[in-house]
Scaffold this motif. Structure first.
Motif, mmCIF file in Angstrom:
data_model
loop_
_atom_site.group_PDB
_atom_site.id
_atom_site.type_symbol
_atom_site.label_atom_id
_atom_site.label_comp_id
_atom_site.label_asym_id
_atom_site.label_seq_id
_atom_site.Cartn_x
_atom_site.Cartn_y
_atom_site.Cartn_z
ATOM 1 N N VAL A 137 -4.961 9.719 -0.425
ATOM 2 C CA VAL A 137 -5.307 8.898 -1.069
ATOM 3 C C VAL A 137 -4.611 7.613 -0.980
ATOM 4 C CG1 VAL A 137 -6.137 8.057 -3.358
ATOM 5 C CG2 VAL A 137 -6.853 10.536 -2.647
ATOM 6 N N PHE A 138 -5.081 6.401 -1.227
ATOM 7 C CA PHE A 138 -4.049 5.161 -1.234
ATOM 8 C C PHE A 138 -4.493 4.367 -2.221
ATOM 9 C CE2 PHE A 138 -5.371 6.624 3.103
ATOM 10 C CZ PHE A 138 -4.393 6.130 4.231
ATOM 11 N N LEU A 139 -3.247 3.621 -2.912
ATOM 12 C CA LEU A 139 -3.100 2.801 -3.500
ATOM 13 C C LEU A 139 -2.874 1.428 -2.868
ATOM 14 C CD1 LEU A 139 -2.221 2.707 -7.084
ATOM 15 C CD2 LEU A 139 0.165 2.927 -6.671
ATOM 16 N N THR A 140 -3.471 0.207 -3.599
ATOM 17 C CA THR A 140 -3.003 -0.681 -3.237
ATOM 18 C C THR A 140 -2.464 -1.706 -4.654
ATOM 19 O OG1 THR A 140 -4.779 -0.965 -1.425
ATOM 20 C CG2 THR A 140 -3.561 -2.977 -2.351
ATOM 21 N N VAL A 141 -1.032 -2.263 -4.437
ATOM 22 C CA VAL A 141 -0.651 -2.489 -6.068
ATOM 23 C C VAL A 141 -0.854 -4.375 -4.941
ATOM 24 C CG1 VAL A 141 1.769 -3.375 -6.701
ATOM 25 C CG2 VAL A 141 0.377 -0.915 -6.008
ATOM 26 N N THR A 154 0.880 -1.265 -0.091
ATOM 27 C CA THR A 154 0.051 -0.300 -0.006
ATOM 28 C C THR A 154 0.859 0.923 0.529
ATOM 29 O OG1 THR A 154 -1.534 -1.125 1.558
ATOM 30 C CG2 THR A 154 -1.628 1.117 1.003
ATOM 31 N N PHE A 155 0.577 2.029 -0.865
ATOM 32 C CA PHE A 155 1.643 3.624 -1.251
ATOM 33 C C PHE A 155 0.399 4.562 -0.497
ATOM 34 C CE2 PHE A 155 3.453 0.484 -4.198
ATOM 35 C CZ PHE A 155 4.921 0.544 -4.069
ATOM 36 N N GLN A 156 1.032 5.547 -0.222
ATOM 37 C CA GLN A 156 -0.249 6.464 -0.472
ATOM 38 C C GLN A 156 0.667 7.847 -0.690
ATOM 39 O OE1 GLN A 156 -0.317 7.481 3.804
ATOM 40 N NE2 GLN A 156 1.123 6.439 4.798
ATOM 41 N N PHE A 157 -0.025 8.723 -1.002
ATOM 42 C CA PHE A 157 0.086 10.222 -1.803
ATOM 43 C C PHE A 157 -1.250 11.478 -1.228
ATOM 44 C CE2 PHE A 157 -2.101 7.886 -5.104
ATOM 45 C CZ PHE A 157 -2.991 8.535 -5.697
ATOM 46 N N GLU A 158 -0.601 12.272 -1.045
ATOM 47 C CA GLU A 158 -2.121 13.353 -0.639
ATOM 48 C C GLU A 158 -2.193 14.182 -1.994
ATOM 49 O OE1 GLU A 158 -1.957 16.179 3.088
ATOM 50 O OE2 GLU A 158 -1.171 16.970 1.968
ATOM 51 N N VAL A 159 -3.464 14.592 -2.402
ATOM 52 C CA VAL A 159 -4.072 14.774 -3.636
ATOM 53 C C VAL A 159 -4.598 16.829 -2.379
ATOM 54 C CG1 VAL A 159 -5.798 15.598 -4.878
ATOM 55 C CG2 VAL A 159 -5.370 13.177 -4.037
ATOM 56 N N SER A 160 -4.106 17.718 -2.845
ATOM 57 C CA SER A 160 -4.532 18.682 -2.398
ATOM 58 C C SER A 160 -4.432 20.041 -3.137
ATOM 59 C CB SER A 160 -2.977 19.754 -1.490
ATOM 60 O OG SER A 160 -2.089 19.947 -2.686
ATOM 61 N N HIS A 199 -3.616 -3.455 -9.186
ATOM 62 C CA HIS A 199 -3.709 -2.201 -8.262
ATOM 63 C C HIS A 199 -5.038 -0.746 -8.379
ATOM 64 C CE1 HIS A 199 -1.464 -0.004 -12.063
ATOM 65 N NE2 HIS A 199 -2.508 -0.637 -12.767
ATOM 66 N N GLN A 200 -5.857 -0.710 -7.281
ATOM 67 C CA GLN A 200 -6.408 0.568 -7.391
ATOM 68 C C GLN A 200 -6.621 1.615 -6.495
ATOM 69 O OE1 GLN A 200 -6.836 -3.711 -5.478
ATOM 70 N NE2 GLN A 200 -7.178 -4.265 -7.844
ATOM 71 N N LEU A 201 -7.385 2.391 -6.509
ATOM 72 C CA LEU A 201 -7.001 3.560 -6.088
ATOM 73 C C LEU A 201 -8.317 3.799 -5.200
ATOM 74 C CD1 LEU A 201 -6.524 6.038 -8.425
ATOM 75 C CD2 LEU A 201 -4.364 5.516 -7.197
ATOM 76 N N SER A 202 -7.897 4.235 -4.109
ATOM 77 C CA SER A 202 -9.098 4.373 -2.363
ATOM 78 C C SER A 202 -9.761 5.441 -3.324
ATOM 79 C CB SER A 202 -8.644 4.921 -1.193
ATOM 80 O OG SER A 202 -7.731 6.243 -1.444
ATOM 81 N N PRO A 221 8.290 -5.516 -12.401
ATOM 82 C CA PRO A 221 8.416 -4.917 -11.914
ATOM 83 C C PRO A 221 6.749 -3.935 -12.554
ATOM 84 C CG PRO A 221 10.658 -4.674 -12.285
ATOM 85 C CD PRO A 221 10.423 -5.487 -13.198
ATOM 86 N N LEU A 222 6.079 -3.521 -11.101
ATOM 87 C CA LEU A 222 4.924 -2.676 -12.287
ATOM 88 C C LEU A 222 4.675 -0.994 -11.381
ATOM 89 C CD1 LEU A 222 1.942 -2.704 -13.199
ATOM 90 C CD2 LEU A 222 1.195 -2.888 -10.349
ATOM 91 N N ARG A 223 4.778 -0.582 -12.375
ATOM 92 C CA ARG A 223 5.128 0.760 -12.567
ATOM 93 C C ARG A 223 3.428 1.368 -12.207
ATOM 94 N NH1 ARG A 223 5.918 6.032 -15.682
ATOM 95 N NH2 ARG A 223 7.499 7.281 -15.085
ATOM 96 N N SER A 224 3.170 1.781 -10.954
ATOM 97 C CA SER A 224 1.442 2.877 -11.239
ATOM 98 C C SER A 224 1.733 3.796 -11.290
ATOM 99 C CB SER A 224 1.401 1.729 -9.750
ATOM 100 O OG SER A 224 1.217 0.607 -9.911
ATOM 101 N N VAL A 225 1.453 4.660 -12.094
ATOM 102 C CA VAL A 225 1.485 5.950 -12.721
ATOM 103 C C VAL A 225 -0.297 6.647 -12.270
ATOM 104 C CG1 VAL A 225 1.549 8.272 -14.690
ATOM 105 C CG2 VAL A 225 2.589 6.238 -14.449
ATOM 106 N N VAL A 226 0.160 7.627 -11.071
ATOM 107 C CA VAL A 226 -1.698 8.244 -11.112
ATOM 108 C C VAL A 226 -1.076 9.528 -12.051
ATOM 109 C CG1 VAL A 226 -2.986 9.297 -9.423
ATOM 110 C CG2 VAL A 226 -1.216 7.612 -8.750
ATOM 111 N N GLN A 227 -2.210 9.469 -12.704
ATOM 112 C CA GLN A 227 -2.825 10.985 -13.068
ATOM 113 C C GLN A 227 -3.619 12.024 -12.473
ATOM 114 O OE1 GLN A 227 -2.132 9.282 -17.597
ATOM 115 N NE2 GLN A 227 -0.805 11.235 -17.280
ATOM 116 N N ALA A 228 -3.904 12.776 -12.569
ATOM 117 C CA ALA A 228 -4.269 14.062 -12.319
ATOM 118 C C ALA A 228 -5.245 15.003 -12.831
ATOM 119 C CB ALA A 228 -4.252 14.373 -10.585
#
Length: 414
Positions: A329-333, A284-290, A312-315, A342-349
């Motif tokens: 926000v949490f990313l579960t891989v 599980t990874f996490q990042f902040e959206v502001s 992989h899924q986003l919360s 390896p898996l590179r998970s790219v989150v775009q906003a």
């Protein structure tokens, strides 16, 4: 179209239907779309179970999930300087696709995310070139969703892109880089826009509807049979055009508007940006959206298509933030036993005000040396070769060594 890969096309009845639907029709023009003002609207409950040969016990679960193919509306909901988002809403995405959760009982999927099964296909043209945006969802095991998003061009080339889905609001979305579309620029139209709900090569629903002029029938199978027999049967029907250029332009740009609200969204990784896990495990990874803007903004998050053996899924995929607001926000891989690279998970906003940002995470499989042999695999004395007249292998060397030792001792005593 940058990054596209070649592929061979199949000639099917569904192809005949597609060709007929792409006939030129009158197209109204609309501004930026939304769920309340979409480019495409379609009737509810017009999906066709007749696309299957028979409602047998073997395909009963497919009929139970017709809501997935029942397209209600589609729209271009977000545009930035570099990207645009394409949304498709259906009658119902099973809520069992939420994370974590068991797969829904009616889940009609194959063995991997590229299976020809459940899919939504958005067809459109940009600068006289035709494209298909293909959305696929698949749950190979409980709590493990694989979503897959690709864009195909009429010459058979294709590229993988990012996407998102929302089971509470029943939409699927695709994040499309403008650089993929030759000739796309401000003022260019997205035209000939229609959407197909599909299972394999079975056409389940057209949006907006393609009708048989003689009978008014909405049955795609009946239309396909007439087309295969060379009988014209389809009245062309498309959604409204979308005109590119409807995004925030900073001061100095031709489209700048002094009254436009200035977007300011930011994605920041919290903690690790890379992890190492065992096959079958999850991280599980996490990042902040502001939102640093002076106005409330709605941020949409998309995720790159997962590689084989990974999910992989986003919360969260849609977040409304007040001025100076933020959310974690949490990313579960998850890595299945078949995962390899390896898996590179790219989150775009992207946001409604026109903001954009991205972050990326890397998940690597834990390397393992060859497992030590078990007790059953170790050689036992009964497994050794039988002694011959020279004794066990190497026995001669033992005798020579013992003889030398005896001679040395004899000399010391004398």
């Amino acid at each position: 179209m940058s990054g596209l890969k070649p592929s061979s096309a199949r000639r099917t009845i569904a192809t005949l239907v597609t060709a007929a639907l792409l006939a030129v029709g009158a197209l109204p023009v609309a501004s930026a779309g939304s769920s309340s003002a979409p480019e495409i609207s379609d009737a509810e409950n017009d999906v066709s179970p007749a696309s299957f040969a028979a409602n047998t016990p073997q395909n009963a679960s497919l009929f139970a999930n017709l809501t997935m193919y029942d397209v209600l509306r589609s729209w271009v909901g977000i545009e930035t300087a570099d990207d645009f988002w394409l949304f498709v809403e259906v009658k119902d995405l099973p809520d069992g696709w939420g994370v974590p959760a068991d797969p829904p009982d009616e889940s009609p999927f194959g063995s991997n995310a590229t299976f020809v099964g459940t899919s939504i296909v958005a067809n459109f043209s940009v600068a006289s070139q035709t494209y298909r945006a293909v959305f696929k969802l698949h749950m190979p095991e409980p709590g493990s969703i694989m979503d897959n998003y690709t864009v195909w061009r009429s010459d058979g080339s294709w590229a993988s892109v990012s996407g998102a889905y929302n089971t509470s609001q029943d939409w699927i979305a695709m994040h499309l880089p403008k650089a993929m579309f030759v000739g796309l620029a401000d003022g260019i139209h997205l035209t000939n826009f229609w959407v197909l709900g599909r299972f394999g090569n079975h056409s389940m629903d057209f949006a907006p509807n393609a009708r048989d002029p003689a009978t008014g029938s909405l049955d795609p199978l009946a239309l396909a049979k007439k087309l295969a027999a060379g009988q014209p049967a389809v009245t062309p029907s498309f959604g409204s055009d979308y005109v590119f250029g409807q995004y925030y332009h900073p001061p100095g740009d031709p489209g700048y508007s002094p009254s436009a609200l200035v977007p300011a969204i930011d994605l920041a990784i919290v903690g690790d940006e890379s992890r190492m896990i065992d096959a079958g495990a999850a991280a599980t990874f996490q990042f902040e959206v502001s939102n640093d803007a002076s106005a409330t903004d709605t941020v949409f998050l998309s995720l790159s298509s997962a590689a084989a053996g990974w999910s992989h899924q986003l919360s969260d995929v849609e977040i409304q933030l007040p001025p100076e607001g933020a959310k974690m926000v949490f990313l579960t891989v998850s890595a299945a036993d078949g995962a390899d690279e390896p898996l590179r998970s790219v989150v775009q906003a992207a946001s409604r005000l026109g903001g954009a940002d991205s972050v990326a995470f890397l998940t690597v499989l834990q390397p393992h040396d060859e497992a030590p042999p078990t007790d059953d695999e170790l050689p036992h004395y009964t497994d050794l070769p039988p002694a011959d007249d020279k004794g066990l292998p190497g026995f001669e060397l033992v005798l020579v060594a013992l003889a030398a030792l005896g001679v040395a001792r004899f000399r010391r005593r004398n």
